[in-house]
Motif scaffolding. Structure first.
Motif: not given
Lengths: 398, 398
Positions: A96, A213, A219-221, A274
């Protein structure tokens, strides 16, 4: 002032108009939150299905070799690189933004061991501060200095955002980078709010971090990215020294031995599902002329500002060149105003204490959308529709 | 010695036999790598599709509230808790095992500031060492001591694995936990290779970490988990102090202020698509009697050992109670032997320098599978099928 028909005419001649069809957007929604979570690219569902059913389901653990999972942090990094002015082998993807900030700042401190000052900016997105506070607390002996104090003197590292998450104000990256370097400091740029909205160039910086994102629509995360300038590849250390940054992860050696190049900043097993969505999102970006994105982004923002007029205070800079791709407005009751607006199909978001944010993602937002959004906002304000009690209740995520 | 018909009879009366239908497995493959990457649960594709198309596609940024994304690190943590002997509010999910190790060990060092020794185990999975080496290098002044030296004296923290990734040897968690505590040390258990294969109980430990992509079947790169004993909730610090561990992330305060409870160990935006697959995997686990899993796991392992006989050296403990759910065998040419075996539909893996690993995931592996796997292995050895040149080439991920 443009009317709605003129806006429709602009949409009809928009060189980016075909990209609108690349995205799934619900009927009746004008989605102006692409600066927070980008919309779903139409191709993503099939790409993710393929990873789940064909790769994981059929190749099982063999997917690490045969489906390219193991290389994804670098292969997607090489595809993000052109979006930030970087070259191949300079960007690693995963984890992240917060974790990438930790890696970048810690590496910078190790490269400047004789210095004890970290410059950040209270206007950075808060997690950037929080991460620096945690790192400084762990190490002890560091001074945290805010950018507002105006000096890079004795700074080991400067951590700044290209675009302010709250106001959309855009920093002068070349000038600030040069000033940091002139003071002997290293600089880390957070490009979360600029990548995918304009031509970003971090090639003079020491490190850069960003997420995928927002404007990139992964996309989310979705995984974050970390750019490391090649001049630091030999000496920079990844303090999160997990096995995927090891020179030979599958030799299972007792001691950590960093890989060559940016791979040493990989940590561990990538979040493969992801990454599948990230790959689909990057398929779109390979065909996007970024200069057109920036031109349309500025035009959409200006149109919105003109239509809203002086009805609300502009929190963003007045000069479009000094902004990212969002317009922020202030209202003392910003939260219920935004809830009332969302209830009428215009989706923006709210940032405490009083900021209404409207993000304009040029790939799927058009001029008529902006016209309709501004018109609805004015109606919510003029008729005081936001005073309805149902808009007062706070949701967990605002 | 059982014959194949007797194995089929055991499968027919297996109380776990219905779970086999919960998984997608390719025809002609006996998949004995569930200790590395679990098989695809049948329900996962639809669950992930729903997150992509219905949640992200339709709710867009509203998914953070309405689809429960924001709470996923805690809601999935509460569902993992029963699998490791923990209670609600004690487990947070996200990131990777390496990062969770970093958080746990750093927190333990902060709780034992007067001590300067970290005990690890060369038999741990290497990333655990590598992470400790990176952290100790960053902090300076720490002694890294291997478990083989036999003493916990002056240790701040002890980092151990419940099941050895290479040999499958199982540690005595209660006894070692008590010994660490008797020496005044904190203990972090890595349960990557035990969770989902047996009844795990880390409730006496200070911290525990684990992954969800092995026996739990949550997919490649699925999020890791971190258990924090409630006695440390008030004092333990998350050095990766990102915004999702803040007491009020959406207040966007200037300073980090940790959330109450285990939430403070959340870092930042969860990888939502990967969480969707985790949720689907946990749907299966809610119906699984773990005592039956352990009983079948031991029976499958014993069957395999008996069938292979003394043809290969057993690297795992001889006592089934002292093993996890894998059998490891040694062969000086282990790599080509495993490649030859995979070519014949029996999937195990290889760990340098000479270990062949066979994982038995009792939810989808049966007695006849074990019979066929052992028979094929013996044929590969007896006929020296592994000597074919095509099995010598190394793949990136082994």
């Amino acid at each position: 002032m443009l009317d709605r028909d003129q806006c429709l005419a602009l949409d009809a001649e928009d060189p980016l108009r075909e990209f609108r069809h690349e995205f799934v957007l619900p009927d009746g929604v004008i989605y102006l939150v692409g600066n927070s979570l980008g919309a779903l690219p139409r191709r993503t569902a099939e790409r993710v299905r393929r990873t789940v059913e064909d790769e994981w389901g059929r190749q099982l653990v063999g997917g690490w070799n045969h489906a390219g999972w193991y290389e994804q942090p670098l292969t997607t990094g090489d595809r993000i690189a052109p979006l930030i002015g970087a070259g191949p082998g300079q960007v690693v993807v995963g984890n992240t933004t917060s974790i990438a900030v930790y890696q970048a700042v810690a590496a910078a401190l190790r490269l400047r061991p004789e210095r004890r000052v970290i410059v950040s900016d209270l206007r950075n997105f808060p997690t950037d501060h929080y991460i620096v506070q945690g790192l400084a607390g762990l190490l002890g002996g560091y001074e945290l200095r805010d950018l507002s104090e105006g000096s890079f003197e004795d700074a080991a590292v400067v951590l700044l955002s290209e675009v302010d998450y709250r106001t959309g104000a855009r920093a002068d990256v070349p000038a600030v980078t040069a000033a940091a370097h002139a003071a002997g400091a290293l600089i880390v740029w957070d490009v979360c709010h600029s990548v995918g909205a304009m031509e970003v160039d971090v090639s003079a910086a020491d490190f850069a971090v960003g997420c995928t994102y927002k404007y990139l629509n992964a996309g989310p995360g979705a995984p974050a990215f970390l750019y490391v300038n090649p001049r630091h590849h030999a000496a920079a250390e990844n303090v999160l020294s997990g096995w995927h940054g090891h020179a030979e992860p599958f030799a299972f050696e007792a001691d950590y031995r960093p890989a060559e190049g940016v791979r040493r900043f990989a940590v561990s097993t990538p979040h493969v599902l992801s990454f599948a969505a990230l790959e689909a999102a990057l398929d779109v970006w390979e065909r996007v002329p970024m200069a057109q994105v920036r031109a349309k982004s500025m035009a959409l923002g200006e149109l919105f500002v003109e239509l809203v007029g002086d009805r609300l205070e502009l929190a963003s800079p007045a000069d479009p060149a000094a902004r990212g791709s969002q317009i922020s407005l202030r209202h003392p009751d910003g939260y219920p105003v935004m809830r009332a607006l969302i209830d009428r199909g215009v989706h923006g978001d709210f940032r405490a204490p009083d900021v209404l944010r409207f993000g304009f993602a040029p790939l799927y937002i058009g001029y008529a959308d902006v016209y309709d959004a501004a018109t609805t906002l004015l109606e919510v304000l003029d008729k005081e529709l936001w005073r309805d009690d149902k808009y007062a209740t706070r949701l967990a995520v605002t």
